[in-house]
Design a protein around this motif. Structure first.
Motif, PDB file in Angstrom:
ATOM      1  N   TYR A 195       0.807  -1.228   0.000  1.00 56.01           N
ATOM      2  CA  TYR A 195       0.000   0.000   0.000  1.00 56.01           C
ATOM      3  C   TYR A 195       0.835   1.271   0.000  1.00 56.01           C
ATOM      4  N   ALA A 196       2.094   1.181   0.467  1.00 49.66           N
ATOM      5  CA  ALA A 196       2.939   2.375   0.470  1.00 49.66           C
ATOM      6  C   ALA A 196       3.237   2.802  -0.960  1.00 49.66           C
ATOM      7  N   LYS A 197       3.664   1.826  -1.816  1.00 51.79           N
ATOM      8  CA  LYS A 197       3.934   2.160  -3.223  1.00 51.79           C
ATOM      9  C   LYS A 197       2.641   2.478  -3.966  1.00 51.79           C
ATOM     10  N   ALA A 198       1.590   1.742  -3.645  1.00 51.53           N
ATOM     11  CA  ALA A 198       0.301   2.007  -4.300  1.00 51.53           C
ATOM     12  C   ALA A 198      -0.154   3.435  -3.994  1.00 51.53           C
ATOM     13  N   CYS A 199       0.106   3.884  -2.752  1.00 52.21           N
ATOM     14  CA  CYS A 199      -0.318   5.229  -2.340  1.00 52.21           C
ATOM     15  C   CYS A 199       0.405   6.298  -3.145  1.00 52.21           C
ATOM     16  N   ARG A 245      -9.622   5.129  -4.531  1.00 50.18           N
ATOM     17  CA  ARG A 245      -8.476   4.213  -4.419  1.00 50.18           C
ATOM     18  C   ARG A 245      -7.449   4.769  -3.443  1.00 50.18           C
ATOM     19  N   LEU A 246      -7.226   6.075  -3.512  1.00 47.80           N
ATOM     20  CA  LEU A 246      -6.247   6.681  -2.610  1.00 47.80           C
ATOM     21  C   LEU A 246      -6.725   6.584  -1.163  1.00 47.80           C
ATOM     22  N   ALA A 247      -8.035   6.806  -0.942  1.00 47.47           N
ATOM     23  CA  ALA A 247      -8.584   6.687   0.407  1.00 47.47           C
ATOM     24  C   ALA A 247      -8.432   5.257   0.920  1.00 47.47           C
ATOM     25  N   GLY A 248      -8.585   4.283   0.017  1.00 53.34           N
ATOM     26  CA  GLY A 248      -8.411   2.893   0.407  1.00 53.34           C
ATOM     27  C   GLY A 248      -6.986   2.604   0.829  1.00 53.34           C
ATOM     28  N   CYS A 249      -6.042   3.199   0.127  1.00 54.48           N
ATOM     29  CA  CYS A 249      -4.632   3.012   0.493  1.00 54.48           C
ATOM     30  C   CYS A 249      -4.341   3.609   1.854  1.00 54.48           C
ATOM     31  N   PHE A 250      -4.833   4.850   2.093  1.00 54.45           N
ATOM     32  CA  PHE A 250      -4.617   5.497   3.393  1.00 54.45           C
ATOM     33  C   PHE A 250      -5.235   4.663   4.511  1.00 54.45           C
ATOM     34  N   SER A 251      -6.433   4.137   4.255  1.00 58.87           N
ATOM     35  CA  SER A 251      -7.130   3.348   5.268  1.00 58.87           C
ATOM     36  C   SER A 251      -6.359   2.063   5.588  1.00 58.87           C
ATOM     37  N   ALA A 252      -5.826   1.404   4.541  1.00 61.14           N
ATOM     38  CA  ALA A 252      -5.069   0.168   4.744  1.00 61.14           C
ATOM     39  C   ALA A 252      -3.783   0.420   5.507  1.00 61.14           C
ATOM     40  N   ALA A 282      -1.157   6.389  -6.567  1.00 60.00           N
ATOM     41  CA  ALA A 282      -2.533   6.900  -6.513  1.00 60.00           C
ATOM     42  C   ALA A 282      -2.538   8.409  -6.273  1.00 60.00           C
ATOM     43  N   GLU A 283      -1.619   8.913  -5.446  1.00 62.51           N
ATOM     44  CA  GLU A 283      -1.523  10.351  -5.201  1.00 62.51           C
ATOM     45  C   GLU A 283      -1.169  11.095  -6.490  1.00 62.51           C
ATOM     46  N   ARG A 284      -0.273  10.503  -7.288  1.00 66.78           N
ATOM     47  CA  ARG A 284       0.129  11.116  -8.560  1.00 66.78           C
ATOM     48  C   ARG A 284      -1.051  11.137  -9.529  1.00 66.78           C
ATOM     49  N   ALA A 285      -1.843  10.065  -9.513  1.00 72.91           N
ATOM     50  CA  ALA A 285      -3.016  10.009 -10.390  1.00 72.91           C
ATOM     51  C   ALA A 285      -4.011  11.107 -10.015  1.00 72.91           C
ATOM     52  N   VAL A 286      -4.182  11.346  -8.695  1.00 68.36           N
ATOM     53  CA  VAL A 286      -5.109  12.389  -8.226  1.00 68.36           C
ATOM     54  C   VAL A 286      -4.585  13.776  -8.595  1.00 68.36           C
ATOM     55  N   GLU A 287      -3.224  13.928  -8.539  1.00 68.88           N
ATOM     56  CA  GLU A 287      -2.646  15.216  -8.941  1.00 68.88           C
ATOM     57  C   GLU A 287      -2.964  15.511 -10.406  1.00 68.88           C
TER      58      GLU A 287
END
Length: 413
Positions: A13-17, A36-43, A20-25
């Motif tokens: 989830y660290a790499k996924a985050c 997806r980003l919220a899911g990573c933060f939650s995990a 995902a943050e770059r995708a949101v940017e």
């Protein structure tokens, strides 16, 4: 975003985050990327970041179930049930709200709206989920030290200011529900009618004692009186012949009371019938030039006068039939002229009749003066009517009636 999904599948989830943050940017308005980003933060256990993102998602998509689910999971873990309640109450998607009924504390629902009732109420209070309803009936603020609702509350005669709150199984308190009730189930007593039923041979006044805040209705056709029947507004003359009156009192709350039924037989033992006396009056009015012929034709206008029998009266010991004058045009429209006439039931003498008007002198004493026509019903209170009936033997109920010659309009000798 594809790389983020790749690492999510690997549970890295660290790499996924970071992906995902770059995708949101690159696409800040893309709800799917935010979820997806919220899911990573939650995990990763980053609750604050997850809450911030989920609230952002809900602001963009009120129906996003994933965002609500993550928020409620975090708040439930923290035991922040008040926040869950506020979150769900503000949600406009009933499908989502219905998935979490236990967290919501809605104001109690009452089975009756506030108002005036004429019957005992069995008031039910309904909650939206498991919990406890606390209430008061005296207008004080309800809380956990108040009455606990467990069965319908019976509201009998009286005033009730009921306030209630609901506290769900998580200890969340709802907004308050408040209603005001006025219940009056007092059944009015039977109206007191005078005189007593029976046979009468002289004109007589019928009166009813009406208690304060009550209304009396009556019928003359034998049917049970209701609030749609004739309203009693004051004493009225007894009609000639055999008549049955039924009276009922209604309270201010609309409760019907016990009925009073009276049967009167008024036989005047008259030498002239009502119709014969009317013909005598028409003959005298023709001789006086008030009408042109027995059909009531008048000098001005194309219509004619009509003389309708009203009731029998007694003046200075003599009994009369009273007739009211109306003008009727060719279209059949009828209006009162303001003139009344009386005809002696025995000898047939005809007079113009006026009601003496009560005036007040400078000293404040009541004096009599010439007034207008007789009203359909004397405008007196129940108390005044009782006093007048008590004096009827000496004065007579029509003591203020003045008779005038038809020709001159002056008082007869």
């Amino acid at each position: 975003y594809d790389k983020a999904l790749e690492y999510i599948n690997k549970k890295d989830y660290a790499k996924a985050c970071s992906y995902a943050e770059r995708a949101v940017e690159l696409e800040p308005g893309n709800v799917e990327y935010l979820v997806r980003l919220a899911g990573c933060f939650s995990a990763m256990g980053n609750e604050e970041e997850t809450i911030e993102l989920c609230l952002r998602i809900i602001g963009m998509d009120e129906s996003n179930e994933a965002a609500y689910k993550r928020l409620i999971s975090i708040y439930e873990k923290r035991k922040e049930y008040d926040i869950i309640n506020e979150l769900l109450l503000s949600c406009g998607n009933e499908q989502i709200v219905s998935q979490y009924p236990g967290f919501i504390a809605k104001p109690p629902e009452f089975s009756f709206k506030g108002g005036v009732y004429n019957e005992t109420l069995s008031l039910k209070m309904l909650a939206n989920t498991q919990g406890t309803i606390y209430y008061t009936v005296d207008g004080s603020k309800p809380d956990e030290s108040g009455l606990v609702y467990s069965s319908p509350v019976f509201l009998e005669s009286g005033q009730y200011d009921i306030r209630a709150v609901f506290i769900n199984s998580y200890g969340v308190e709802s907004d308050e529900t408040q209603e005001h009730y006025f219940v009056d189930v007092t059944v009015p007593e039977a109206p007191l009618v005078s005189p007593e039923e029976g046979e009468y041979s002289r004109p007589t006044i019928i009166s009813v004692e009406v208690p304060e805040d009550y209304t009396v209705y009556y019928t003359t056709d034998g049917t049970l009186p209701t609030a749609d029947s004739i309203q009693y507004t004051g004493p009225f003359p007894m009609p000639v012949g055999v008549n049955t009156f039924r009276f009922v009192s209604y309270s201010a709350a609309g409760v019907a009371g016990v009925e009073t039924q009276v049967r009167y037989s008024l036989n005047l033992h008259a030498a002239l019938s009502i119709e014969a006396a009317k013909n005598k009056l028409l003959f005298e009015l023709v001789n006086a030039g008030i009408i042109q012929d027995m059909s009531g034709s008048v000098k001005t206008g194309s219509g004619h006068n009509v003389y309708g029998y009203k009731y029998a009266v007694t003046v200075d010991g003599t009994d009369y039939y009273l007739y009211r004058e109306y003008y009727e045009d060719d279209a059949g429209n009828r209006a009162g002229t303001g003139t009344d006439y009386v005809v002696s039931i025995m000898e047939g003498q005809c007079y113009k009749a006026v009601q003496a008007a009560k005036e007040t002198s400078a000293a404040g004493a009541a004096v009599q003066g010439d007034g207008g026509k007789l009203p359909d019903e004397p405008e007196t209170s129940a108390k005044e009517a009782s006093e007048e009936n008590a004096d009827a033997k000496d004065k007579g109920p029509w003591s203020t009636l003045i008779l005038q010659d038809i020709n001159s309009g002056s008082n007869p000798e």
